[in-house]
Design an enzyme around this catalytic site. Structure first.
Site, short mmCIF file in Angstrom:
data_model
loop_
_atom_site.label_atom_id
_atom_site.label_comp_id
_atom_site.label_asym_id
_atom_site.label_seq_id
_atom_site.Cartn_x
_atom_site.Cartn_y
_atom_site.Cartn_z
N GLY A 1 -7.33 -5.76 3.04
CA GLY A 1 -7.25 -7.26 3.34
C GLY A 1 -8.03 -7.83 2.34
O GLY A 1 -7.95 -7.81 1.01
N GLU B 1 -5.63 -5.17 -4.98
CA GLU B 1 -6.75 -5.55 -3.97
C GLU B 1 -6.04 -5.74 -2.83
O GLU B 1 -6.69 -5.37 -1.77
CB GLU B 1 -7.55 -6.51 -4.60
CG GLU B 1 -8.88 -6.74 -3.92
CD GLU B 1 -9.89 -5.79 -4.04
OE1 GLU B 1 -9.93 -4.98 -3.35
OE2 GLU B 1 -10.62 -5.88 -5.20
N LYS C 1 0.78 -1.23 0.21
CA LYS C 1 -0.12 -0.15 -0.02
C LYS C 1 0.93 1.18 -0.11
O LYS C 1 0.58 2.22 -0.76
CB LYS C 1 -1.03 0.00 1.17
CG LYS C 1 -0.32 -0.70 2.46
CD LYS C 1 -1.01 -1.87 2.84
CE LYS C 1 0.11 -2.60 3.67
NZ LYS C 1 -0.58 -3.13 4.71
N ASP D 1 -0.83 3.60 7.87
CA ASP D 1 -1.30 2.45 6.93
C ASP D 1 -3.03 2.97 6.33
O ASP D 1 -3.09 2.68 5.24
CB ASP D 1 -1.17 1.18 7.77
CG ASP D 1 -1.70 0.11 7.00
OD1 ASP D 1 -0.99 -0.60 6.07
OD2 ASP D 1 -2.95 -0.08 7.23
N GLU E 1 2.29 -4.14 10.76
CA GLU E 1 3.46 -3.68 9.55
C GLU E 1 4.74 -4.18 10.30
O GLU E 1 4.90 -4.21 11.52
CB GLU E 1 3.46 -2.47 9.28
CG GLU E 1 2.12 -1.87 8.32
CD GLU E 1 2.12 -2.79 7.21
OE1 GLU E 1 2.63 -2.75 6.21
OE2 GLU E 1 0.65 -3.41 7.07
N LYS F 1 -4.39 3.51 2.46
CA LYS F 1 -5.61 2.81 1.63
C LYS F 1 -6.40 3.71 1.62
O LYS F 1 -7.18 3.78 0.23
CB LYS F 1 -6.07 2.05 2.68
CG LYS F 1 -5.19 0.80 3.10
CD LYS F 1 -5.28 -0.09 4.35
CE LYS F 1 -4.46 -0.95 4.48
NZ LYS F 1 -4.27 -1.87 5.80
N GLY G 1 0.58 -11.95 12.90
CA GLY G 1 0.81 -11.12 11.28
C GLY G 1 0.02 -10.20 10.69
O GLY G 1 -0.28 -9.98 9.77
N ILE H 1 -11.24 -7.87 1.60
CA ILE H 1 -12.35 -7.13 1.13
C ILE H 1 -12.13 -6.81 -0.12
O ILE H 1 -11.23 -5.99 -0.50
CB ILE H 1 -12.86 -5.85 2.04
CG1 ILE H 1 -13.08 -6.21 3.47
CG2 ILE H 1 -14.01 -5.22 1.43
CD1 ILE H 1 -13.24 -5.02 4.35
N GLY I 1 -3.66 -10.23 7.77
CA GLY I 1 -3.30 -11.84 7.95
C GLY I 1 -3.09 -12.30 6.89
O GLY I 1 -3.30 -12.12 5.67
N1 HSE Z 1 -0.97 -3.72 9.07
C1 HSE Z 1 -2.06 -3.76 8.01
C2 HSE Z 1 -3.30 -3.84 8.98
C3 HSE Z 1 -2.09 -5.27 7.39
O1 HSE Z 1 -3.09 -3.84 10.11
O2 HSE Z 1 -4.37 -3.62 8.44
C4 HSE Z 1 -3.11 -5.31 6.09
O3 HSE Z 1 -2.78 -4.29 5.42
#
Ligand code: HSE
Length: 363
Positions: free
Chosen positions: A125, A120, A96, A192, A181, A196, A178, A127, A293
């Site tokens: 994630g 995408e 991203k 983040d 970031e 998006k 997981g 969606i 994830g």
């Molecule tokens: N670190 C991001 C989050 C991962 O927690 O949404 C998915 O983009």
């Protein structure tokens, strides 16, 4: 049907998710030929002959006709993307930061080399929000978009509210699962979800802008009292990103909001993300799913791989922005940043905030 031979860059949570999903699908027309990684010494759950430590080896492999980019390094990712496109090889990316910070360039390269870039997996994630916007909503004007675009902070806030965990323990869990970031400041500080939202502005309003043009506040300065007050009132705090048309401009913001139980985002918890769209004719639409994830994000990347095979590419609302983005700091005070009304502010509120702030208009 076109056979896809993939060069995969990155083998972290997302890269491994893509690898495992493709293995499970066993599509005879899709295979991973090489995986590019940086550190040779690491043990990895895939045959060692797949790995390469030189991007050139992968980019110059004559069999490879699709690059899948799942690294956490935006500079390397941009270079890989450019090299691939120059050779006429399409790119699927989940990066991203790379996409948001270089969107204008990436749109121009797609035109110049006539090759698609799909991403995408970079936005919310699992969606399918970009695909939905680019197909179903391509013609319909959208008045606003609002949602939870970061799984880690939503997970942390849920653990604080539901389980009474402290911030650091909840963050550690988000990292172990997981979701976070490599540098979790990108999550906690709201960078983040701002990446998006930047990407979504292009697909919702045709606005291509720098992430910095969007007002931002993260969750790092929330205090115990904030959580206590929200809980007492039966409300929650969520990190909310939104953009809305007001008059002839679009206003956008990322920041914590107090969310009441009747809000469509109230029950979006843990690592789930949600996007609420307001279409001119269709009205409110809500898409909810896992926002972070290995498998959820990997699934979105794999969906893009199949989309490449069917010749899909983004239109960006034909590149025609009908509104400008008004870049303004809507988050001057603590009260504003917590968005006490828990929703997109009313038009009057936005105008009052705009008047009180320094204005800069970005195209
Ligand atoms: N670190 C991001 C989050 C991962 O927690 O949404 C998915 O983009």
């Amino acid at each position: 049907m076109q056979k896809l031979t993939i060069g995969l860059f990155g083998f972290g949570f997302v890269g491994q998710g893509v690898y495992q999903i493709l293995n499970a699908l066993e599509d005879p027309a899709i295979s991973i030929k090489k995986i590019g990684v940086k550190v040779p010494e690491k043990r990895r759950p895939a045959p060692s002959e797949l790995f390469s430590f030189s991007p050139e080896v992968i980019l110059e492999d004559p069999d490879i006709n699709l690059i899948v980019e799942a690294t956490d390094d935006p500079t390397a990712a941009l270079e890989i993307t450019h090299q691939a496109l120059k050779k006429g090889i399409p790119v699927v990316s989940a990066n991203k930061k790379m996409i948001a910070e270089n969107l204008q360039q990436i749109i121009e390269w797609q035109k110049e080399y006539d090759v698609p870039v799909l991403y995408e997996g970079a936005v919310c994630g699992s969606i399918p929000i970009l695909r939905t916007l680019e197909t179903h909503f391509l013609q319909e004007p959208i008045h606003s978009i609002r949602g939870i675009f970061n799984g880690s902070t939503n997970y942390i806030l849920t653990q604080i509210f539901e389980e009474g965990l402290d911030f650091d323990t909840a963050l550690k869990e988000a990292q172990e699962k997981g979701f976070a970031e490599t540098d979790p400041t990108l999550d906690i500080g709201g960078f983040d979800p701002r990446y998006k939202l930047t990407i979504l502005l292009a697909h919702v309003f045709g606005i291509v802008t720098a992430p910095q043009a969007i007002s931002l506040r993260g969750i790092e300065n929330l205090k115990k009292e904030d959580f206590a007050i929200a809980s007492e009132e039966g409300k929650k705090i969520k990190l909310v990103a939104w953009a809305a048309i007001t008059g002839d401009r679009v206003v956008a913001q990322v920041g914590p909001q107090i969310i009441a139980s009747e809000d469509p985002l109230f029950n979006v918890d843990q690592e789930y993300n949600s996007v609420v769209l307001e279409g001119a004719y269709s009205g409110l639409q809500q898409l909810t799913g896992k926002g972070a994830g290995s498998f959820p994000t990997g699934a979105a990347v794999v969906a893009d791989i199949f989309s490449i095979r069917e010749g899909f590419r983004y239109q960006y609302r034909s590149g025609s922005a009908t509104h400008e983005l008004l870049s303004t700091n809507l988050l001057n005070s603590r009260k504003e940043s917590l968005g006490q009304n828990g929703n997109i502010p009313e038009l009057d509120d936005i105008e009052a905030l705009i008047e009180a702030s320094q204005e800069t208009t970005f195209k």
